[in-house]
Structures are given as C-alpha cells and as structure tokens.
Design a protein around this motif. Structure first.
Motif, mmCIF file in Angstrom:
data_model
loop_
_atom_site.group_PDB
_atom_site.id
_atom_site.type_symbol
_atom_site.label_atom_id
_atom_site.label_comp_id
_atom_site.label_asym_id
_atom_site.label_seq_id
_atom_site.Cartn_x
_atom_site.Cartn_y
_atom_site.Cartn_z
ATOM 1 N N TRP A 17 0.824 -1.201 0.000
ATOM 2 C CA TRP A 17 0.000 0.000 0.000
ATOM 3 C C TRP A 17 0.866 1.262 0.000
ATOM 4 N N ALA A 18 1.898 1.308 0.855
ATOM 5 C CA ALA A 18 2.697 2.517 1.071
ATOM 6 C C ALA A 18 3.458 2.955 -0.174
ATOM 7 N N GLU A 19 3.891 2.020 -0.989
ATOM 8 C CA GLU A 19 4.665 2.422 -2.163
ATOM 9 C C GLU A 19 3.816 3.172 -3.191
ATOM 10 N N ARG A 20 2.517 3.140 -3.055
ATOM 11 C CA ARG A 20 1.621 3.857 -3.967
ATOM 12 C C ARG A 20 1.111 5.164 -3.375
ATOM 13 N N GLN A 21 1.578 5.542 -2.189
ATOM 14 C CA GLN A 21 1.077 6.740 -1.516
ATOM 15 C C GLN A 21 2.017 7.915 -1.751
ATOM 16 N N GLU A 22 1.448 9.087 -1.831
ATOM 17 C CA GLU A 22 2.255 10.291 -2.023
ATOM 18 C C GLU A 22 2.861 10.767 -0.696
ATOM 19 N N PRO A 23 2.082 11.002 0.346
ATOM 20 C CA PRO A 23 2.742 11.338 1.610
ATOM 21 C C PRO A 23 3.383 10.082 2.190
ATOM 22 N N ARG A 24 4.357 10.277 3.061
ATOM 23 C CA ARG A 24 5.068 9.147 3.667
ATOM 24 C C ARG A 24 4.319 8.638 4.893
ATOM 25 N N TYR A 25 4.440 7.345 5.123
ATOM 26 C CA TYR A 25 3.794 6.700 6.260
ATOM 27 C C TYR A 25 4.781 5.789 6.967
ATOM 28 N N GLU A 26 4.573 5.620 8.279
ATOM 29 C CA GLU A 26 5.225 4.573 9.047
ATOM 30 C C GLU A 26 4.152 3.550 9.365
ATOM 31 N N PHE A 27 4.557 2.417 9.920
ATOM 32 C CA PHE A 27 3.631 1.341 10.271
ATOM 33 C C PHE A 27 3.808 1.061 11.753
ATOM 34 N N ASP A 28 2.743 1.225 12.527
ATOM 35 C CA ASP A 28 2.855 1.061 13.978
ATOM 36 C C ASP A 28 2.644 -0.382 14.446
ATOM 37 N N GLY A 29 2.637 -1.313 13.501
ATOM 38 C CA GLY A 29 2.410 -2.716 13.828
ATOM 39 C C GLY A 29 0.959 -3.116 13.668
ATOM 40 N N PHE A 30 0.080 -2.119 13.477
ATOM 41 C CA PHE A 30 -1.345 -2.364 13.325
ATOM 42 C C PHE A 30 -1.897 -1.705 12.066
ATOM 43 N N GLN A 31 -1.475 -0.455 11.831
ATOM 44 C CA GLN A 31 -2.003 0.315 10.706
ATOM 45 C C GLN A 31 -0.989 1.375 10.273
ATOM 46 N N PRO A 32 -1.166 1.969 9.086
ATOM 47 C CA PRO A 32 -0.295 3.060 8.639
ATOM 48 C C PRO A 32 -0.514 4.307 9.498
ATOM 49 N N VAL A 33 0.569 5.049 9.693
ATOM 50 C CA VAL A 33 0.523 6.301 10.439
ATOM 51 C C VAL A 33 1.214 7.358 9.581
ATOM 52 N N ALA A 34 0.492 8.425 9.243
ATOM 53 C CA ALA A 34 1.064 9.476 8.402
ATOM 54 C C ALA A 34 2.225 10.160 9.100
ATOM 55 N N MET A 35 3.282 10.410 8.338
ATOM 56 C CA MET A 35 4.426 11.157 8.853
ATOM 57 C C MET A 35 4.197 12.616 8.493
ATOM 58 N N THR A 36 4.297 13.481 9.480
ATOM 59 C CA THR A 36 4.050 14.891 9.233
ATOM 60 C C THR A 36 5.272 15.532 8.590
ATOM 61 N N GLY A 37 5.039 16.620 7.890
ATOM 62 C CA GLY A 37 6.138 17.382 7.321
ATOM 63 C C GLY A 37 6.911 18.084 8.421
ATOM 64 N N GLY A 38 8.163 18.322 8.177
ATOM 65 C CA GLY A 38 8.988 18.995 9.170
ATOM 66 C C GLY A 38 9.231 20.444 8.788
ATOM 67 N N THR A 39 9.915 21.157 9.659
ATOM 68 C CA THR A 39 10.269 22.541 9.398
ATOM 69 C C THR A 39 11.486 22.595 8.485
ATOM 70 N N ILE A 40 11.807 23.772 8.025
ATOM 71 C CA ILE A 40 13.010 23.975 7.215
ATOM 72 C C ILE A 40 14.241 23.592 8.042
ATOM 73 N N ASN A 41 14.272 23.975 9.325
ATOM 74 C CA ASN A 41 15.413 23.604 10.173
ATOM 75 C C ASN A 41 15.534 22.092 10.298
ATOM 76 N N HIS A 42 14.416 21.394 10.394
ATOM 77 C CA HIS A 42 14.443 19.927 10.451
ATOM 78 C C HIS A 42 15.143 19.384 9.209
ATOM 79 N N ASP A 43 14.780 19.901 8.057
ATOM 80 C CA ASP A 43 15.381 19.455 6.806
ATOM 81 C C ASP A 43 16.872 19.801 6.750
#
Length: 193
Positions: A17-43
């Motif tokens: 499923w995840a390879e077809r998604q535009e935003p990035r996701y992690e998997f918590d062992g039960f379901q996908p969890v959206a990864m939020t965007g970070g700040t410019i400093n994070h990048d």
C-alpha cells in the motif's frame, strides 16, 4: 451495538500500500501512520547529519542510510528514522535494513512525544541498535541513548554545541556544532544578548 474491530495490517500489506502513496507513512504494527512534514530547520539538520555520516563512513564496512530506509521495531512496526547506520549487507530492493547499529531522529515539537517515548521503547527492543540519537530542531542540543554494559540498559546523555558525539560502535566522532552549522535559533539570540 458493537462495532466490528478492524483486522490489523501485515507488514506486507503495508509495504504494498505505502509504495503507492504520495505522503510518507510509518507502520505502527497495526495500521499506517502518516508522517508529518517537518520545518526547514528539520530538513537542514537532516541534510547536515547525512553529509556528516557519509563523509566519515565513506566506503567502509558501515553504511549510512535514510530517511527512506525502514527499520523493523517491536511488534513488527516499521519506522523511517532521519538517518541510520548499519554494518550489515543491505539488499537494494529490500524495504527493511538489517543489523541497524545507530538510529537518528531529528525532532520537532509535534513529533517529540513519539520520538522520545514510543520510538525510544521500540528501538530499545532491537538488540543490534547500540545508540539512539535525538537531534533537536529548535535549539542546538542532542540526547544520546546508548546501551551500557552487559545489562543492555539504555543510558541517556545530553550534548550541546561544544560537545562531540562519539560513536565507537561505528568508529566515528562528530562535533555537535557540525549538525547546526550556520543556523541560529531564538534561544541563542536571547542567551547572547
């Protein structure tokens, strides 16, 4: 009236499923969890972190990867740290990195609870992970969790801009200031006034 419980996803279902998604996701062992965007400093910090690791590890036995390299953690969860280092052979078509030795997360206020509590517990459950480094994105500071001795307990140490991040398990050291080179933060301006 009882609502039916949804069946937990498998890792295989998640990867498909995840390879077809535009935003990035992690998997918590039960379901996908959206990864939020970070700040410019994070990048910026993530980019400097990956450059520092590449420059020091070169073509040696350990390889830095991230942020698209997956780590299987407790409960078959899948996390995508900002950077990681493995000293194991990694297949190019795989989704998960084996033998991860060091994990790095650049955190922001919105990800702090997950990175400091949930991921800390998950990474601690993986015997190969010897060090977990949390880099702050709102000030110059790191928190380093490392395994201490034979009891496998994590020991935490805070580092600031004048310290050196020592990682004997992969044979390198990096000055903390290198991750934040050229960056300023509101707290820094107040402290110098």
């Amino acid at each position: 009236m009882n609502a039916p419980l949804r069946k937990a996803w498998t890792q295989e279902e998640f990867f498909s499923w995840a390879e077809r998604q535009e935003p990035r996701y992690e998997f918590d062992g039960f379901q996908p969890v959206a990864m939020t965007g970070g700040t410019i400093n994070h990048d910026r910090i993530t980019r400097k972190l990956n450059r520092s690791l590449d420059a020091r590890l070169g073509n040696g036995p350990c390889e830095p990867l991230g942020p698209n390299a997956g780590v299987e953690t407790a409960g078959r969860a899948v996390r995508y740290p900002d950077a990681l280092v493995t000293c194991s052979k990694v297949e190019g078509e795989g989704y998960l990195v084996p033998g991860v030795v060091v994990v790095f997360e650049v955190i922001s206020p919105s990800s702090s609870r997950i990175d400091r509590i949930v991921k800390l517990r998950e990474y601690a459950a993986i015997p190969s992970i010897r060090r977990y480094v949390i880099l702050e994105s709102t000030t110059i500071a790191l928190t380093v969790f490392e395994r201490s001795g034979s009891d496998e307990m994590w020991r935490a140490a805070p580092l600031t801009k004048d310290d050196i991040l020592r990682m004997p398990e992969i044979g390198i050291e990096i000055p903390v200031a290198e991750f934040y080179d050229g960056m300023t933060f509101p707290d820094d301006e107040v402290a110098s006034a």
